[in-house]
Write a protein that holds these residues in place. Structure first.
Motif, PDB file in Angstrom:
ATOM      1  N   PRO A   1      -7.995 -37.224   3.659  1.00 60.87           N
ATOM      2  CA  PRO A   1      -8.845 -37.707   3.025  1.00 60.87           C
ATOM      3  C   PRO A   1      -8.628 -39.096   2.671  1.00 60.87           C
ATOM      4  N   THR A   2      -9.110 -39.883   2.855  1.00 62.60           N
ATOM      5  CA  THR A   2      -8.841 -41.288   2.613  1.00 62.60           C
ATOM      6  C   THR A   2      -7.991 -41.470   1.378  1.00 62.60           C
ATOM      7  N   ASP A   3      -8.361 -40.830   0.296  1.00 64.76           N
ATOM      8  CA  ASP A   3      -7.539 -40.931  -0.912  1.00 64.76           C
ATOM      9  C   ASP A   3      -6.675 -39.672  -1.014  1.00 64.76           C
ATOM     10  N   LEU A   4      -5.420 -39.793  -0.800  1.00 65.20           N
ATOM     11  CA  LEU A   4      -4.536 -38.642  -0.868  1.00 65.20           C
ATOM     12  C   LEU A   4      -3.924 -38.581  -2.261  1.00 65.20           C
ATOM     13  N   THR A   5      -4.220 -37.512  -2.989  1.00 69.98           N
ATOM     14  CA  THR A   5      -3.696 -37.392  -4.338  1.00 69.98           C
ATOM     15  C   THR A   5      -2.237 -36.982  -4.291  1.00 69.98           C
ATOM     16  N   GLN A   6      -1.605 -36.929  -5.438  1.00 70.89           N
ATOM     17  CA  GLN A   6      -0.146 -36.857  -5.482  1.00 70.89           C
ATOM     18  C   GLN A   6       0.435 -35.668  -4.736  1.00 70.89           C
ATOM     19  N   HIS A   7      -0.200 -34.515  -4.831  1.00 69.40           N
ATOM     20  CA  HIS A   7       0.380 -33.361  -4.163  1.00 69.40           C
ATOM     21  C   HIS A   7      -0.516 -32.810  -3.068  1.00 69.40           C
ATOM     22  N   CYS A   8      -1.297 -33.660  -2.413  1.00 70.71           N
ATOM     23  CA  CYS A   8      -2.059 -33.273  -1.227  1.00 70.71           C
ATOM     24  C   CYS A   8      -2.785 -31.957  -1.401  1.00 70.71           C
TER      25      CYS A   8
ATOM     26  N   ASP B   1       4.047 -41.767  -3.410  1.00 79.07           N
ATOM     27  CA  ASP B   1       5.250 -42.410  -3.942  1.00 79.07           C
ATOM     28  C   ASP B   1       6.098 -42.856  -2.763  1.00 79.07           C
ATOM     29  N   ILE B   2       7.332 -43.204  -3.032  1.00 81.30           N
ATOM     30  CA  ILE B   2       8.209 -43.687  -1.972  1.00 81.30           C
ATOM     31  C   ILE B   2       8.550 -42.594  -0.959  1.00 81.30           C
ATOM     32  N   TYR B   3       8.417 -41.327  -1.376  1.00 81.81           N
ATOM     33  CA  TYR B   3       8.691 -40.225  -0.454  1.00 81.81           C
ATOM     34  C   TYR B   3       7.420 -39.641   0.144  1.00 81.81           C
TER      35      TYR B   3
ATOM     36  N   ALA C   1      16.097 -37.693  14.614  1.00 83.64           N
ATOM     37  CA  ALA C   1      15.046 -38.708  14.751  1.00 83.64           C
ATOM     38  C   ALA C   1      14.842 -39.442  13.436  1.00 83.64           C
ATOM     39  N   SER C   2      14.689 -40.765  13.540  1.00 86.98           N
ATOM     40  CA  SER C   2      14.421 -41.605  12.372  1.00 86.98           C
ATOM     41  C   SER C   2      12.926 -41.801  12.225  1.00 86.98           C
ATOM     42  N   PHE C   3      12.423 -41.691  10.982  1.00 85.01           N
ATOM     43  CA  PHE C   3      11.005 -41.985  10.757  1.00 85.01           C
ATOM     44  C   PHE C   3      10.867 -42.885   9.536  1.00 85.01           C
ATOM     45  N   PRO C   4       9.753 -43.632   9.449  1.00 90.39           N
ATOM     46  CA  PRO C   4       9.663 -44.711   8.453  1.00 90.39           C
ATOM     47  C   PRO C   4       9.403 -44.225   7.033  1.00 90.39           C
ATOM     48  N   GLU C   5       9.982 -44.965   6.093  1.00 92.89           N
ATOM     49  CA  GLU C   5       9.730 -44.748   4.670  1.00 92.89           C
ATOM     50  C   GLU C   5       8.515 -45.593   4.287  1.00 92.89           C
ATOM     51  N   ILE C   6       7.452 -44.951   3.852  1.00 90.47           N
ATOM     52  CA  ILE C   6       6.205 -45.646   3.503  1.00 90.47           C
ATOM     53  C   ILE C   6       5.850 -45.320   2.062  1.00 90.47           C
ATOM     54  N   ASN C   7       5.784 -46.347   1.228  1.00 86.74           N
ATOM     55  CA  ASN C   7       5.510 -46.149  -0.194  1.00 86.74           C
ATOM     56  C   ASN C   7       4.010 -46.301  -0.453  1.00 86.74           C
ATOM     57  N   LEU C   8       3.307 -45.174  -0.526  1.00 92.18           N
ATOM     58  CA  LEU C   8       1.880 -45.181  -0.858  1.00 92.18           C
ATOM     59  C   LEU C   8       1.767 -45.047  -2.378  1.00 92.18           C
TER      60      LEU C   8
ATOM     61  N   HIS D   1      20.446 -48.397  -1.956  1.00 88.52           N
ATOM     62  CA  HIS D   1      21.555 -47.452  -1.961  1.00 88.52           C
ATOM     63  C   HIS D   1      21.661 -46.732  -0.620  1.00 88.52           C
ATOM     64  N   GLU D   2      20.516 -46.527   0.021  1.00 85.02           N
ATOM     65  CA  GLU D   2      20.497 -45.911   1.350  1.00 85.02           C
ATOM     66  C   GLU D   2      19.914 -46.900   2.347  1.00 85.02           C
ATOM     67  N   VAL D   3      20.015 -46.583   3.623  1.00 82.69           N
ATOM     68  CA  VAL D   3      19.681 -47.564   4.658  1.00 82.69           C
ATOM     69  C   VAL D   3      18.193 -47.868   4.775  1.00 82.69           C
ATOM     70  N   ALA D   4      17.339 -46.878   4.594  1.00 81.15           N
ATOM     71  CA  ALA D   4      15.905 -47.077   4.799  1.00 81.15           C
ATOM     72  C   ALA D   4      15.292 -47.902   3.679  1.00 81.15           C
ATOM     73  N   SER D   5      14.252 -48.656   4.025  1.00 81.38           N
ATOM     74  CA  SER D   5      13.535 -49.455   3.036  1.00 81.38           C
ATOM     75  C   SER D   5      12.038 -49.430   3.328  1.00 81.38           C
ATOM     76  N   PRO D   6      11.208 -49.139   2.317  1.00 85.51           N
ATOM     77  CA  PRO D   6       9.755 -49.156   2.535  1.00 85.51           C
ATOM     78  C   PRO D   6       9.234 -50.550   2.810  1.00 85.51           C
ATOM     79  N   ARG D   7      10.042 -51.594   2.516  1.00 85.86           N
ATOM     80  CA  ARG D   7       9.593 -52.974   2.729  1.00 85.86           C
ATOM     81  C   ARG D   7       9.382 -53.296   4.197  1.00 85.86           C
ATOM     82  N   ILE D   8      10.034 -52.562   5.081  1.00 85.21           N
ATOM     83  CA  ILE D   8       9.845 -52.817   6.516  1.00 85.21           C
ATOM     84  C   ILE D   8       8.404 -52.564   6.916  1.00 85.21           C
TER      85      ILE D   8
END
Length: 516
Positions: A15-22, A208-210, A329-336, A411-418
């Protein structure tokens, strides 16, 4: 767990707007077949029960080591893709497993190569459904190899695709990727175990970040392209537990008892391995879990097959913590931040970007950030570093005004800034150690990002100023092209981040052959 060691495992070339717990997909739990109810987990367990569990796990592990070393083997062969580290060069598996090499060899015998005849001689029963699955995968491997080795061949260079044809230097091998992606769409089947109930299973945060952990589970629950309800035709099996939800609902921040995660994961694997034959027949090799939490890798420690054998799809893809890109497999951290997935990207010409480099974030979040602040905060107007942005200054607008966006690990390698940088069409400057970048078996990260070693942080401005205008313009164009693979869509669109995650799992499944 009930184990029957009837199968030989062998790695294949590659849904275009995804609420906190889908809440979108909660209706999917109202099924004709109600899922097996998981036991209630409590924080208070009698110490004797814990001791008994520890002893049981130790005994089971010893049995696993003994039996696997006698009858199973892995064989690494060439692949059309090259795994890369954040320093840009070809990724060597040596520094992934050096510290645990001997231990891993005890668990899975890497030296002995068995063939189909050896299975016949030992009188094992053959599994027809597995052989059909493996026949499909063998065909896919052959076709991908053809596309990789003979890109000019008309049968591979003119593949029908009405939406998109991968090309250009953002890809390591666009022909192999295109053929692989089309075959995945046509062939790949994923079985999602129905066992387990929300909020610990089939469920996650989408704001959130996760967010990618919850989003993937939500989209997988609704999926009609890859998901199969017939486990016998599946190529892989998804373990739908959420590390984020386990910690949110069971972990006490005062007591800090990490065993709640152990009990949940161990019990879940125990349930599915006793109810279905699929985990036992492959010792978990064709199963995968997914987590974007920093403790995602920790969640796999407690079941050795899950740790050593299964496909672990992780944001925290840190080779110093035994992330192995041959199977993980590595996948991206995306902070919505709001859960909104529209208007994620920005368009601003490079000529309007007046800031050389920009970063804003918490200083006390790992050693790498501390070095960035030490060398550059308040030292140079061209490199703007903030722990907290001034009132009225927009984070997203600062990224849009910057030529380069610094993405140091925390603290960990992944960053949402990428991904934030990619959305803002700002060239990412990745400062990390031991990080396997998302989709790096397909994407040439060096074509659209700058990767700076930690030892070179003090020389950062010289590095960035040394990039010619021509090269910078080319990188910006590549950032625009690669956005497609990091966009979140609901429902998913071809080649977007959901499909790229699935493709990463597809490649890992192609890397292994299970003999019946």
């Amino acid at each position: 767990m009930n184990r029957n060691w009837n199968f030989i495992i062998k790695l294949e070339p590659n849904p275009t707007d995804l609420t906190q717990h889908c809440p979108n997909y909660l209706g999917s739990f109202i099924r004709k077949k109600s899922p097996t109810k998981m036991r209630r987990y409590t924080r208070k367990h009698h110490s004797s029960l814990i001791l008994l569990a520890v002893i049981s796990i130790a005994v089971a592990s010893a049995i696993v080591v003994f039996k696997v070393s006698k009858g199973l083997s892995w064989h690494y062969l060439a692949s059309p893709w090259t795994w890369t580290s954040t320093l840009g060069g070809p990724f060597s598996s040596r520094h992934v497993i050096d510290k645990r090499k001997e231990k891993a060899k005890e668990y899975i015998n890497l030296e002995r190569i068995w063939n189909d005849d050896s299975v016949k001689r030992r009188g094992k029963h053959r599994d027809g459904s597995l052989e059909m699955v493996e026949a499909v995968l063998a065909k896919a491997r052959a076709l991908i190899r053809e596309a990789s080795l003979n890109p000019s061949n008309s049968s591979t260079s003119e593949l029908p695709d009405s939406d998109y044809v991968p090309q250009g230097d953002i890809y390591r091998n666009p022909h192999a990727f295109h053929r692989s992606y089309l075959l995945m769409e046509k062939m790949f089947k994923i079985f999602v175990y129905e066992e387990g109930e929300p909020p610990l299973f089939h469920y996650g945060s989408c704001k959130d970040i996760y967010s990618m952990e919850g989003l993937f589970m939500s989209l997988m629950e609704q999926d009609t392209r890859y998901r199969t309800w017939d486990p016998n035709e599946a190529h892989v099996y998804f373990l739908p537990f959420s590390v984020v939800m386990i910690l949110e609902h069971l972990f006490d921040p005062i007591i800090r008892d990490k065993a709640v995660m152990e009990r949940t994961v161990v019990d879940y694997v125990g349930i599915i391995s006793n109810k279905y034959p699929f985990w036992n027949r492959s010792i978990g090799v064709d199963h995968f879990m997914l987590s974007c939490h920093d403790w995602g890798p920790r969640a796999t420690w407690y079941v050795k097959e899950l740790y050593y054998n299964s496909i672990r799809v992780l944001c925290n893809a840190n080779t110093s913590e035994y992330f192995n890109p041959k199977k993980d497999a590595s996948f991206p951290e995306i902070n919505l931040v709001t859960g909104e997935i529209t208007n994620l990207t920005a368009h601003l010409p490079p000529s309007n970007r007046s800031i050389l480099a920009f970063f804003a974030g918490n200083l006390y979040h790992g050693k790498i950030r501390a070095l960035v602040f030490k060398h550059w905060k308040g030292k140079d107007n061209d490199i703007q570093i903030y722990e907290k942005l001034p009132v009225g200054v927009s984070y997203s607008e600062m990224m849009k005004k910057s030529r380069f966006c610094l993405c140091p690990s925390g603290h960990e390698v992944a960053s949402p800034r990428i991904v934030e940088a990619i959305y803002a069409e700002c060239v990412p400057v990745i400062i990390s150690q031991n990080y396997v970048l998302p989709f790096s078996d397909v994407l040439r990260w060096e074509s659209f990002s700058i990767q700076v070693a930690v030892s070179e942080i003090a020389n950062l401005k010289n590095i960035l100023m040394g990039i010619s205008e021509e090269r910078y313009d080319r990188m910006v164009e590549n950032v625009k092209k690669v956005q497609k693979h990091f966009l979140v869509n609901d429902p998913p669109k071809r080649y977007d981040v959901f499909n790229m995650i699935i493709h990463s799992v597809w490649l890992r499944r192609l890397n292994v052959r299970i003999y019946s």
